[in-house]
Scaffold this motif. Structure first.
Motif, PDB file in Angstrom:
ATOM      1  N   ALA A 121       0.840  -1.206   0.000  1.00  0.00           N
ATOM      2  CA  ALA A 121       0.000   0.000   0.000  1.00  0.00           C
ATOM      3  C   ALA A 121       0.874   1.255   0.000  1.00  0.00           C
ATOM      4  N   LEU A 122       1.979   1.199   0.720  1.00  0.00           N
ATOM      5  CA  LEU A 122       2.931   2.311   0.737  1.00  0.00           C
ATOM      6  C   LEU A 122       3.517   2.533  -0.651  1.00  0.00           C
ATOM      7  N   PHE A 136       0.375  11.265   4.125  1.00  0.00           N
ATOM      8  CA  PHE A 136       1.385  10.452   3.442  1.00  0.00           C
ATOM      9  C   PHE A 136       2.586  10.239   4.354  1.00  0.00           C
ATOM     10  N   LEU A 137       3.075  11.302   4.987  1.00  0.00           N
ATOM     11  CA  LEU A 137       4.206  11.172   5.911  1.00  0.00           C
ATOM     12  C   LEU A 137       3.855  10.264   7.084  1.00  0.00           C
ATOM     13  N   LEU A 138       2.663  10.433   7.638  1.00  0.00           N
ATOM     14  CA  LEU A 138       2.269   9.605   8.780  1.00  0.00           C
ATOM     15  C   LEU A 138       2.128   8.141   8.371  1.00  0.00           C
ATOM     16  N   TRP A 167       3.893   6.696   5.986  1.00  0.00           N
ATOM     17  CA  TRP A 167       5.271   6.221   5.896  1.00  0.00           C
ATOM     18  C   TRP A 167       5.810   5.868   7.280  1.00  0.00           C
ATOM     19  N   ALA A 168       5.549   6.748   8.246  1.00  0.00           N
ATOM     20  CA  ALA A 168       6.048   6.500   9.604  1.00  0.00           C
ATOM     21  C   ALA A 168       5.441   5.237  10.192  1.00  0.00           C
ATOM     22  N   ARG A 169       4.153   5.013   9.957  1.00  0.00           N
ATOM     23  CA  ARG A 169       3.503   3.810  10.468  1.00  0.00           C
ATOM     24  C   ARG A 169       4.175   2.545   9.917  1.00  0.00           C
ATOM     25  N   VAL A 170       4.454   2.538   8.619  1.00  0.00           N
ATOM     26  CA  VAL A 170       5.054   1.352   8.006  1.00  0.00           C
ATOM     27  C   VAL A 170       6.501   1.189   8.461  1.00  0.00           C
ATOM     28  N   LEU A 171       7.251   2.294   8.506  1.00  0.00           N
ATOM     29  CA  LEU A 171       8.623   2.199   9.011  1.00  0.00           C
ATOM     30  C   LEU A 171       8.644   1.708  10.451  1.00  0.00           C
ATOM     31  N   GLY A 172       7.727   2.210  11.266  1.00  0.00           N
ATOM     32  CA  GLY A 172       7.653   1.753  12.649  1.00  0.00           C
ATOM     33  C   GLY A 172       7.401   0.262  12.736  1.00  0.00           C
ATOM     34  N   ALA A 210      -5.971   4.235   6.187  1.00  0.00           N
ATOM     35  CA  ALA A 210      -6.673   5.524   6.205  1.00  0.00           C
ATOM     36  C   ALA A 210      -5.740   6.653   5.781  1.00  0.00           C
ATOM     37  N   HIS A 211      -4.506   6.614   6.236  1.00  0.00           N
ATOM     38  CA  HIS A 211      -3.540   7.652   5.860  1.00  0.00           C
ATOM     39  C   HIS A 211      -3.350   7.699   4.346  1.00  0.00           C
ATOM     40  N   PHE A 212      -3.177   6.532   3.718  1.00  0.00           N
ATOM     41  CA  PHE A 212      -2.905   6.527   2.288  1.00  0.00           C
ATOM     42  C   PHE A 212      -4.159   6.834   1.457  1.00  0.00           C
ATOM     43  N   ALA A 213      -5.325   6.462   1.966  1.00  0.00           N
ATOM     44  CA  ALA A 213      -6.560   6.852   1.283  1.00  0.00           C
ATOM     45  C   ALA A 213      -6.696   8.369   1.264  1.00  0.00           C
ATOM     46  N   HIS A 214      -6.394   8.988   2.389  1.00  0.00           N
ATOM     47  CA  HIS A 214      -6.424  10.451   2.492  1.00  0.00           C
ATOM     48  C   HIS A 214      -5.347  11.070   1.599  1.00  0.00           C
ATOM     49  N   ALA A 215      -4.154  10.498   1.628  1.00  0.00           N
ATOM     50  CA  ALA A 215      -3.015  11.067   0.919  1.00  0.00           C
ATOM     51  C   ALA A 215      -3.223  11.120  -0.584  1.00  0.00           C
ATOM     52  N   THR A 216      -3.965  10.159  -1.127  1.00  0.00           N
ATOM     53  CA  THR A 216      -4.104  10.049  -2.584  1.00  0.00           C
ATOM     54  C   THR A 216      -5.443  10.561  -3.101  1.00  0.00           C
ATOM     55  N   THR A 217      -6.118  11.382  -2.326  1.00  0.00           N
ATOM     56  CA  THR A 217      -7.409  11.944  -2.739  1.00  0.00           C
ATOM     57  C   THR A 217      -7.256  13.173  -3.619  1.00  0.00           C
ATOM     58  N   GLY A 218      -6.130  13.866  -3.488  1.00  0.00           N
ATOM     59  CA  GLY A 218      -5.921  15.069  -4.278  1.00  0.00           C
ATOM     60  C   GLY A 218      -6.431  16.312  -3.581  1.00  0.00           C
TER      61      GLY A 218
END
Length: 573
Positions: A483-484, A507-509, A511-516, A550-558
Motif C-alpha cells: 500500500a505504501l 502520506f508522511l504519517l 510512511w512513519a507507520r510502516v517504518l515503525g 486511512a492515511h494513504f486513502a487520504h493522501a491520494t485523494t488530491g
C-alpha cells in the motif's frame, strides 16, 4: 517520579534494529564499538538522571526572566549546564581538531533524547549550539573556525539561530534585516529577529548568533540572503570576550510551555558580524544547521514523550481505583484494559519513533563516513519523517499521559500537563510538520522516488525473510508496504504539486507507520522466544499499523475537495 534513562532500548535498537554496526565498521567511526557506545550512553544517562531531571519542574515553575535587559535563568540551570559542559556533551559529534569527540550522530541523537526527557527547556540550549557548530564546520572561514569552534565545542560559548522576523516566518525570503560592509571585512547587521531560542543566558561567557540578513546588492527572496556570525561580545586580540556588541534582548515571549528556555526578541543595531559562507549563500549554510536541528527536534519530541510515559506508568502502577477486572490483579489502574491500551500505545509508538530517528542518524553517519550518494539520499528522505513523526509522537504520548492520570492529569501539581505544554511547540519550530510533509512529497521525491523505493524494497525483503519466524506480523508488514508503494507511486505521478501537498501530512504519517512496523518486526526477529519486544511488536503491528490504510486513502485523494470549500464555507455559521 525519578527519570530513568532507557539505555537498554538505545543499545537494542542500535545493535539489532538500525544497523549501527555498519557505522562502527567504517574507518571514520572505528572507535565507536558497542562497548564504548554503551559506556558513553551510561555516563550521559547518569547526568540526565541525577543533574538534569531535578530541574524539569523548576524550569516550569520558575522560568527565565528579563531584568533590566539581562536574562536571568531558572535557579539550578547554570549548574545543570555546567554538567553538560564539563562532560563534553555539547560536541559529541564535533570535529576532534577543535575539541569535539568525533563520535557518530547516532550517539548524539541518543544523548539528546535523554537530555530532552530529563529537562527539555535546558536541552534546547546545547541543541542550538550543536547546529551552529555543524554550520561553521561546513561553511565558515578557517579563521572563524579557529576562533569560535573550540569555544562552542567546549560549551564556554553558546550558539543560536536567528531566522524568523515579524514579517518573515516560514517565508524566510521576506526578511528585512540588513548587512552593510564596514570596509574591514566585517559587516554592520541591523534588524529584529523573533522566536530566538536561548537568545541569551547568564551562565556562558558569550552567546554567538547566526543571523540571516541581506547585503545591499542582495536580490529579493531567498537567493539574496547571506549568513553572519554576530557575537554578544566581540572577541579581543586574545580571542576572549571583549566589548559588548550592538545587540540586545528586547523581550521574552510568554509561552504555554518551555518556561525555562528564554525565547527572545532580538534587536541588532549596526552590530558587528562576520560573513559565513559566500555572499548571498546564506540559505545553503543555514540549511546545514536546520537539517541538524530537524533531527534534533524530532528527538526532543521523543524525549518529552519518554518522560511523559515514565510519569504515566508510575502513576498507573500506584493508583488504586475500582475493582480489578483481571484475576490476581494488582488493584491499580494498570489492570484496566483501556489504561493498558494507552500505555502500550505510548511505549510502542516511542519505540517506532526512536528507531526512525536512529535510522536517520545512522544514514547521516554512513553518508559522512563513506560519501555514498545513496546513504545521503536516505538521510535526506528520513529527516522530515523523523522530525514530524518524532514530534507528533511526543505530543500524542504526552496527551495520553494526561489521560492516564485522569482528573489528576489536569491538575498542575502532578506534572503530567507540563510534558504536554512543553512538547507542543516541537511540531511548529524548525519548520512546521506541514512543511516537513511538503518537503517529503516535494524535494525528497524529485529523484522520481528512487530513495523511497530503495527503502520500500528493504522493508519488503525483511518482511519476506521474517515469514518463517513471525508469519502473521510479517504478512501484515508486507501488505502495508505494498500500500505504501502504491501511495508513493501516486505521489510521484502528480505533476501538480498542490495535488501532492493536499495529502502530504497523511502520506508522511503513513510512511512513519510502516517504518515503525518494519523496525518493530526487526526487533521481534532479533529476540529469542516470545519476549517483551515481540509482544510490543505484536501490539503495534496488529493495532496501530492498520492506520496506514486511512492515511494513504487520504493522501491520494488530491486537492479538489479542499478547494471546493470556499472561505465562506469554512466561516463560522
Amino acid at each position: 517520579m525519578p527519570y530513568r534513562a532507557p539505555i537498554s532500548d538505545y543499545s537494542y535498537i542500535l545493535n539489532n534494529v538500525v544497523g549501527f554496526s555498519q557505522v562502527a565498521g567504517t574507518e571514520k567511526f572505528a572507535e565507536a564499538s558497542a562497548d564504548m557506545v554503551e559506556a558513553i550512553l551510561g555516563e550521559a544517562g547518569k547526568l540526565c538522571e541525577e543533574k538534569l531531571a531535578p530541574l524539569q519542574r523548576e524550569g516550569d515553575l520558575k522560568g527565565a526572566t528579563l531584568e533590566n535587559g539581562v536574562v536571568r535563568t531558572t535557579p539550578g540551570f547554570a549548574e545543570g549546564y555546567d554538567g553538560i559542559k564539563e562532560g563534553g556533551w555539547v560536541a559529541i559529534s564535533g570535529d576532534p581538531e577543535f575539541g569535539g569527540m568525533g563520535l557518530p550522530m547516532a550517539v548524539t541523537t541518543a544523548v539528546n533524547e535523554m537530555m530532552s526527557s530529563a529537562c527539555l527547556s535546558l536541552q534546547l540550549n546545547p541543541l542550538m549550539t550543536q547546529g551552529q557548530i555543524e554550520a561553521l564546520e561546513h561553511h565558515a572561514s578557517d579563521d572563524l573556525k579557529a576562533l569560535y569552534l573550540p569555544k562552542l565545542m567546549s560549551g564556554e560559548w553558546c550558539g543560536t539561530m536567528n531566522l524568523t522576523e515579524p514579517a518573515a516566518g516560514s517565508d524566510v525570503g521576506a526578511l528585512r534585516s540588513k548587512a552593510e560592509p564596514n570596509g574591514d571585512g566585517t559587516y554592520a547587521i541591523s534588524g529584529q529577529k523573533i522566536y530566538i531560542s536561548w537568545g541569551d543566558n547568564d551562565f556562558s561567557e558569550n552567546v554567538c548568533h547566526l543571523v540571516l540578513a541581506r547585503l545591499p546588492d542582495g536580490v529579493p527572496g531567498t537567493k539574496g540572503i547571506s549568513l553572519f556570525l554576530v557575537p554578544k561580545y566581540i572577541p579581543d586580540e586574545n580571542g576572549n570576550p571583549g566589548k559588548a556588541n550592538s545587540l540586545k534582548v528586547v523581550s521574552l515571549e510568554h509561552k504555554m510551555g518551555l518556561h525555562g528556555s528564554p525565547t527572545c526578541v532580538m534587536q541588532y543595531d549596526g552590530a558587528t558580524g562576520w560573513l559565513v559562507g559566500p555572499e548571498h549563500g546564506g540559505m545553503a549554510a543555514m540549511f546545514t544547521m536546520m537539517n541538524n536541528a530537524r533531527l534534533g527536534v524530532g528527538v526532543q519530541g521523543i524525549g518529552a514523550g519518554e518522560g511523559a510515559y515514565q510519569h504515566a506508568l508510575a502513576y498507573a502502577l500506584e493508583r488504586k481505583q475500582g475493582r480489578s477486572p483481571v484475576e490476581n490483579g494488582t488493584g491499580a489502574i494498570i489492570d484496566h484494559a483501556d489504561v493498558r491500551r494507552m500505555l502500550a500505545t505510548m511505549k510502542s509508538d516511542l519505540f517506532a519513533a526512536r528507531s526512525i530517528a536512529l535510522a536517520c542518524a545512522v544514514a547521516i553517519d554512513m553518508g559522512n563516513a563513506t560519501g555514498d550518494r545513496e546513504w545521503k539520499a536516505r538521510a535526506a528522505f528520513l529527516t522530515p519523517i523523523a522530525k514530524a513523526f518524532g514530534t507528533e509522537t511526543g505530543i500524542r504520548v504526552a496527551e495520553l499521559g494526561v489521560q492516564v492520570h485522569g482528573g489528576m492529569g489536569f491538575i498542575e501539581e502532578t506534572g503530567a500537563a507540563q510534558y504536554s505544554r512543553d512538547v507542543r511547540v516541537t511540531a511548529i519550530y524548525e519548520g512546521t510538520n506541514g512543511i516537513q510533509s511538503m518537503d517529503l512529497v516535494g524535494r525528497k521525491l524529485m529523484d522520481g522516488g528512487e530513495a523511497a523505493c530503495a527503502l520500500i524494497e528493504e522493508i519488503v525483503e525483511q518482511a519476506e525473510a521474517a515469514r518463517a519466524q513471525q508469519p502473521r506480523m510479517a504478512e501484515a508488514v508486507w501488505n502495508a508496504t505494498e500500500a505504501l508503494r502504491d501511495a508513493t507511486e501516486w505521489m510521484v505521478s502528480q505533476t501538480d504539486m498542490n495535488e501532492r501537498f493536499a495529502g502530504s501530512v497523511p502520506f508522511l504519517l503513513g510512511w512513519a507507520r510502516v517504518l515503525g512496523a518494519h523496525f518493530h518486526l526487526r526487533a521481534a526477529c532479533a529476540e529469542e522466544g516470545d519476549g517483551p519486544r515481540t509482544r510490543l511488536a505484536r501490539f503495534y503491528i496488529h493495532r496501530l499499523l492498520p492506520e496506514h490504510a486511512a492515511h494513504f486513502a487520504h493522501a491520494t485523494t488530491g486537492a479538489a475537495d479542499l478547494y471546493a470549500l470556499s472561505p465562506d464555507d469554512l466561516s463560522a455559521a
